[in-house]
Design a protein around this motif. Structure first.
Motif: not given
Length: 681
Positions: A192-198, A390-400, A404-407, A418-424
């Motif tokens: 559900l979070y994956a769909e909403l994050a998209e 690198v992008a996520a470390n700079a706060g890029q939202p799409k990188a998170f 999340a998709k990788m996890f 659990p990590m994917a859920t939190a990031l999504y």
């Protein structure tokens, strides 16, 4: 550009979520990635990347731009922003009864009208059960979950949200995902979070990062967060009015800021793309280069104007010539998609590299997508993963979102639901349903506590920690003025305490230390729940883990008195000392911490003495003394007499002091008397 990481090296990245600047009251989200998380994948066609449907969509974002009402069907935007929500005649009829009932519910919360709320509740139930309206089912689930005009029933709340989500209601999907995640049902929550994050990602900009419109925490601990609220008053804010005056007088920087505020809806303003376009064009005429990039965004997205990719490329090109390197992302995006130009992956990669070489997070992200999917380059998941980090470390939202998709899929990183859920969840919370926060804040600033509480409660159900703590704080701070609706009318004191307790508990689960402290107090004093020292201690330990000085003091006190924790004077002293180190105010001569340490000293050195018994009796004696002071000393007549008596004693003391100073002490020298100084021998 990005060499693959060696197997022997260990990468540890702290991804501080600058995208979501949480208050100090809540823990910042920290993601730690080590070599163990980096999966050793083969960059060939056997990768699960191609077979997993979650990777089929456009990962560059910004393509499927739809109005917020389409992305968040059943939203209350029509009631709060009618001018920005066109309603066609074809859709007006089916939803009319639904919006009429919701409007009544909102009005009843403003005026505390229990009869109107009951009427609205009945209409919503009819629309949900008889007509099968998924949006009405979503609101009915909210009513059951909160216990409004019906007995609180989590099972019925869940069922209504489930069927509403099946019918396409995004807010019920958020509520379900949050419910699943609280129960560690990550398989269901992550989908559900994956769909909403998209949905949220596709609303982000194509070149620069959108500024974060963070829900405002209306309180800072127990006090109102006046500084944050002052900056959220929109056009009524004095600073905004000064800025508008400067813009009208021709200040280019002020014009750009005005456009920025209206385009994104910052500082409490309603989004207005027409006004934003006007101010950006005026700023460009005055030579303000930063507006060029936003104009490119506006034409690429068709925000307030007809979409025109050719004009978008022109504006973005001008912006890049002025050193705005994030504009290269928009240019690369147009080339990789073939919008307004012929598709050219080589050129797109060059533009993304220019952005990345100038430390632009979006450039790193876009290169990551190219390597992840093999667009114009040889597919290399390891390089893609490094780009996203690198992008996520700079706060890029799409990188998170990509991490999340990788996890989630186990591509590039070891599968970790659990990590994917939190990031999504972090990304999904930026979706169009976050408008609830803006409407709630507007209501609060207008003094409409009932409407603010209702909206924050709805948002709390979707899993927003700030909304949970805001709703709970309104209940505690304003009591009956919160217009809280209970099972059969306005909330009783018990219902308010119970609801506040539930909201604070949810907020504490998500890292809010002030909420954890209040939960501990609720169990310790029996407010809204049964007194339970052991559960109070658990809550204080949770708050203590976030370095909360008050929680440490409370744990020390409980160890000192053996309440919910073992009687242990050594541990008590350790907690008191830690509280003293953490809280600068505790270092004053007389504070609860210093008094507690003095109490410990007495216990150790005069065990079973009169002093120890006197200290132990203070909790019983203090309320009586306080009541005596309030009822006797502070009674109007007695207080006046006491004040006069103190004044009389003060006058007598000063007169006596003056008399003594007037007497010359024996052997004292007169003012003109010459005194020969003694000679040191």
């Amino acid at each position: 550009m990005y060499p693959p990481p060696s197997r022997s090296s260990v990468f540890i990245f702290l991804l501080l979520l600058s995208l979501f600047p949480l208050s100090l009251l809540a823990r910042p989200f920290v993601l730690v990635l080590s070599q163990d998380d980096l999966k050793d994948v083969q960059n060939d066609d056997a990768s699960p990347l191609e077979s997993d449907s979650s990777w089929d969509d456009d990962d560059f974002g910004g393509t499927h731009v739809k109005p917020d009402d389409e992305l968040d069907p059943g939203s209350w935007r029509r009631l709060f922003e009618p001018s920005t929500t066109p309603v066609s005649s074809s859709e007006d009829s089916p939803l009319e009864s639904y919006y009429t009932a919701v409007d009544k519910m909102i009005s009843s919360s403003t005026f505390g009208d229990a009869r109107l709320m009951e009427e609205a509740s009945a209409e919503i139930e009819t629309a949900a059960n008889t007509e099968g309206d998924p949006h009405a089912r979503s609101v009915l689930g909210f009513l059951y979950g909160m216990g409004m005009m019906r007995e609180r029933n989590k099972a019925k709340a869940f069922l209504n949200h489930y069927f509403a989500a099946e019918g396409g209601n995004a807010q019920s999907k958020m509520a379900l995902a949050y419910t699943y995640s609280r129960q560690d049902m990550h398989e269901k929550a992550v989908k559900l979070y994956a769909e909403l994050a998209e949905i949220a990602v596709n609303s982000f900009l194509i070149s620069k990062d959108s500024p974060v419109i963070e829900p405002i925490r209306i309180h800072n601990g127990a006090e109102e967060n006046k500084e944050a609220l002052k900056k959220s008053r929109g056009e009524d804010d004095e600073d905004f009015q000064i800025l508008e005056y400067q813009a009208q007088k021709g200040n280019a920087g002020a014009m750009y800021k005005m456009g920025l505020f209206y385009y994104f809806g910052l500082r409490g303003l309603r989004r207005d793309h027409t006004k934003a376009l006007m101010w950006f064009l005026k700023a460009v005429d005055k030579g303000e280069p930063r507006s060029l990039e936003l104009l490119g965004e506006i034409y690429a997205r068709g925000a307030g104007v007809e979409r025109n990719y050719t004009k978008a490329l022109e504006w973005l090109s001008l912006a890049s010539e002025h050193g705005l390197y994030s504009a290269y992302n928009g240019m690369g995006y147009l080339y990789v998609k073939g919008y307004g130009v012929e598709k050219n992956y080589t050129k797109a990669k060059e533009y993304f590299e220019k952005a990345a070489d100038n430390d632009d997070a979006g450039g790193h992200y876009n290169l990551g997508v190219m390597y992840l999917k093999g667009i114009g380059v040889k597919k290399d998941v390891k390089i893609a993963c490094k780009c996203f980090i690198v992008a996520a470390n700079a706060g890029q939202p799409k990188a998170f979102y990509q991490l999340a998709k990788m996890f989630h899929t186990g591509v590039g990183l070891k599968k970790n639901l659990p990590m994917a859920t939190a990031l999504y969840k972090l990304v999904a919370e930026r979706g169009p349903w976050s408008s609830l926060s803006r409407w709630a804040l507007e209501s609060y600033l207008k003094g409409d506590m009932g409407k603010a509480f209702l909206l924050y409660s709805r948002m709390a159900e979707l899993g927003y920690e700030i909304a949970q703590s805001n709703a709970a704080w309104i209940l505690d701070k304003y009591g009956e003025r919160s217009m809280c609706m209970g099972e059969s009318g306005l909330c009783t004191d018990a219902e308010r305490h119970q609801r506040a307790h539930s909201l604070w508990w949810q907020a504490s689960e998500q890292g809010n230390e002030h909420a954890a402290l209040l939960i501990g107090d609720a169990y310790y004093y029996g407010r809204g729940t049964v007194r339970d020292y052991e559960r109070a201690a658990e809550a204080y330990i949770h708050a203590k883990s976030q370095s909360n000085a008050q929680a440490m003091f409370n744990l020390g006190y409980m160890h000192e008195h053996g309440q919910g924790l073992p009687f242990d004077l050594h541990l008590a002293k350790r907690y008191y000392d830690q509280a003293l180190e953490l809280d600068p105010a505790a270092k004053l001569p007389v504070t609860p911490v210093t008094l507690a340490l003095a109490s410990l000293w007495v216990r150790k050195n005069y065990a079973d003495s009169f002093l120890v018994r006197a200290i132990d009796s203070l909790p019983e004696v203090y309320p009586r003394v306080e009541a005596w002071v309030e009822n006797v000393i502070m009674e109007e007549g007695n207080a006046t007499i006491l004040t006069l008596f103190v004044c009389l004693l003060t006058v007598l003391y000063l007169r006596e002091r003056q008399r003594r100073q007037a007497v010359v002490a024996p052997g004292a020298h007169e003012p003109n008397e010459h005194v020969v100084p003694a000679v040191a021998r």
